[in-house]
Design an enzyme around this catalytic site. Structure first.
Site, PDB file in Angstrom:
ATOM      1  CG  ASP A  33      77.469 104.217  80.731  1.00  0.00           C
ATOM      2  OD1 ASP A  33      76.359 104.478  80.247  1.00  0.00           O
ATOM      3  OD2 ASP A  33      77.882 103.543  81.264  1.00  0.00           O
ATOM      4  CE  LYS A  55      74.207 107.737  83.944  1.00  0.00           C
ATOM      5  NZ  LYS A  55      74.167 106.262  84.667  1.00  0.00           N
ATOM      6  CG  MET A 169      82.999 108.745  90.164  1.00  0.00           C
ATOM      7  SD  MET A 169      81.410 108.535  90.334  1.00  0.00           S
ATOM      8  CE  MET A 169      81.555 107.140  91.845  1.00  0.00           C
TER       9      MET A 169
HETATM   10  N1  SAH Z   1      82.149 100.814  87.073  1.00  0.00           N
HETATM   11  C1  SAH Z   1      83.407 101.589  86.978  1.00  0.00           C
HETATM   12  C2  SAH Z   1      83.479 102.839  88.118  1.00  0.00           C
HETATM   13  C3  SAH Z   1      82.549 103.862  87.450  1.00  0.00           C
HETATM   14  S1  SAH Z   1      82.820 105.431  88.502  1.00  0.00           S
HETATM   15  C4  SAH Z   1      84.927 100.405  87.529  1.00  0.00           C
HETATM   16  O1  SAH Z   1      84.498  99.519  88.156  1.00  0.00           O
HETATM   17  O2  SAH Z   1      85.728 100.828  87.149  1.00  0.00           O
HETATM   18  C5  SAH Z   1      83.522 106.327  87.479  1.00  0.00           C
HETATM   19  C6  SAH Z   1      85.084 106.754  88.057  1.00  0.00           C
HETATM   20  O3  SAH Z   1      85.739 105.382  87.735  1.00  0.00           O
HETATM   21  C7  SAH Z   1      85.758 107.914  87.378  1.00  0.00           C
HETATM   22  O4  SAH Z   1      85.330 109.098  87.842  1.00  0.00           O
HETATM   23  C8  SAH Z   1      87.211 107.795  87.820  1.00  0.00           C
HETATM   24  O5  SAH Z   1      87.247 107.806  89.018  1.00  0.00           O
HETATM   25  C9  SAH Z   1      87.098 106.035  87.562  1.00  0.00           C
HETATM   26  N2  SAH Z   1      87.551 105.628  86.183  1.00  0.00           N
HETATM   27  C10 SAH Z   1      86.819 104.792  85.303  1.00  0.00           C
HETATM   28  N3  SAH Z   1      87.580 104.768  84.312  1.00  0.00           N
HETATM   29  C11 SAH Z   1      88.741 105.187  84.461  1.00  0.00           C
HETATM   30  C12 SAH Z   1      89.880 105.403  83.735  1.00  0.00           C
HETATM   31  N4  SAH Z   1      90.236 104.776  82.665  1.00  0.00           N
HETATM   32  N5  SAH Z   1      91.090 106.047  84.337  1.00  0.00           N
HETATM   33  C13 SAH Z   1      91.070 106.634  85.496  1.00  0.00           C
HETATM   34  N6  SAH Z   1      89.962 106.430  86.020  1.00  0.00           N
HETATM   35  C14 SAH Z   1      88.746 105.908  85.598  1.00  0.00           C
END
Ligand code: SAH
Length: 279
Positions: A33, A55, A169
């Site tokens: 992604d 994405k 999100m």
């Molecule tokens: N599967 C992922 C979540 C995917 S949804 C997990 O377990 O972390 C995507 C959301 O995750 C983003 O919109 C944000 O809210 C959060 N996110 C993912 N990476 C991030 C990062 N490096 N810093 C802050 N928020 C993050």
């Protein structure tokens, strides 16, 4: 011929699991992604096909059905396929749907859990999601309803749970979420901490309250932590002296890795650009 649904962690390449690195090292195909980290793709063999499935918010991306079909196709071709997903593949990442499509098609798959941003991003901002005397639970909720929930989240009920609330999100909807949490009984003075690009060299943290959450400037992607623990500031990562700096390492590739590791420890992002080769 297995498809591995691999959690890449939230950004710091060091947060990939040992198992994740192992399967990447023998991948024929890597499907990744937008939020994936380039240095993790380097762990795949040079011959491996690397396929980006987008994405980007509101930008071009591959539909979930097309991603599922791609994984089935590559798996059926007898290839070792790594589906690299940010954080954990089963936390708001549609890994369940991909696993279902593979199961339906009779393609063997394995899940390699990852370090989820819901826990790791607050940790890198110095916020423990549970803390003795402050919080005995944490609830991870998406702020983005579609396509996750068939029914709308009952935010007032989430407020009544009483522990830490971690919103993923939720940047666009943060004001509305804050209002509903207050309607559910949370004090408007409840601390709220938003962390953008957590665990990465460009991590930035905003500390506010529920009352001001909608008004303060926060950009996606961010993890928002709400609750008493969000008032803790056990900072360490953002104190690294070279955080946010980009450093070009011009040493020969063979000699660069020690320097790169040290720079990363100091918080810098390093770009390997060998100016010499040793023959
Ligand atoms: N599967 C992922 C979540 C995917 S949804 C997990 O377990 O972390 C995507 C959301 O995750 C983003 O919109 C944000 O809210 C959060 N996110 C993912 N990476 C991030 C990062 N490096 N810093 C802050 N928020 C993050």
């Amino acid at each position: 011929m297995t498809v591995y649904l691999v959690g890449a962690g939230p950004g710091d390449p060091g947060l990939l699991t040992v198992r994740g690195a192992e399967v990447l090292a023998r991948a024929d195909v890597v499907v990744y992604d937008r939020l994936s980290v380039a240095s993790l793709l380097d762990l795949a063999p040079p011959h491996a096909e690397r396929i980006s499935v987008g994405k980007t918010p509101r930008g071009p991306s591959t539909s979930q059905d097309d991603i599922n079909a791609l994984l089935v196709e590559k798996g059926k071709a007898g290839l070792e396929v790594v589906r690299l997903k940010g954080g954990d593949p089963f936390v708001f990442a549609r890994g369940g749907e991909e696993a279902q499509a593979l199961a339906d098609a009779g393609v063997p798959f394995e899940v390699v859990p990852g370090v989820t941003s819901a826990v790791a991003v607050p940790a890198y901002a110095g916020v423990p999601v549970t803390h003795r005397g402050l919080s005995t639970s944490f609830t991870v909720v998406t702020g983005h309803e579609d396509p996750w929930a068939a029914t709308e989240t009952d935010w007032e009920a989430v407020a009544r749970v009483g522990g830490t609330i971690v919103v993923l999100m939720g940047v666009a909807t943060r004001g509305a979420i804050a209002k509903r949490l207050v309607a559910g009984g949370l004090d408007p003075a409840t601390p709220a901490t938003a962390v953008r690009w957590g665990t990465r060299p460009d991590q930035a943290t905003v500390r506010t309250t529920l009352a001001d959450l909608g008004a303060v400037d926060i950009e996606a992607p961010a993890t928002i932590v709400i609750g008493a623990v969000a008032g803790l500031d056990l900072r360490w990562f953002e104190d690294r002296p070279l955080l946010g700096r980009r450093v070009v390492v011009t040493r020969a590739r063979e000699q660069a890795s020690e320097r790169v590791t040290r720079l990363r420890q100091l918080g810098a992002e390093s770009i390997a650009l060998p100016a010499i080769t040793i023959a």
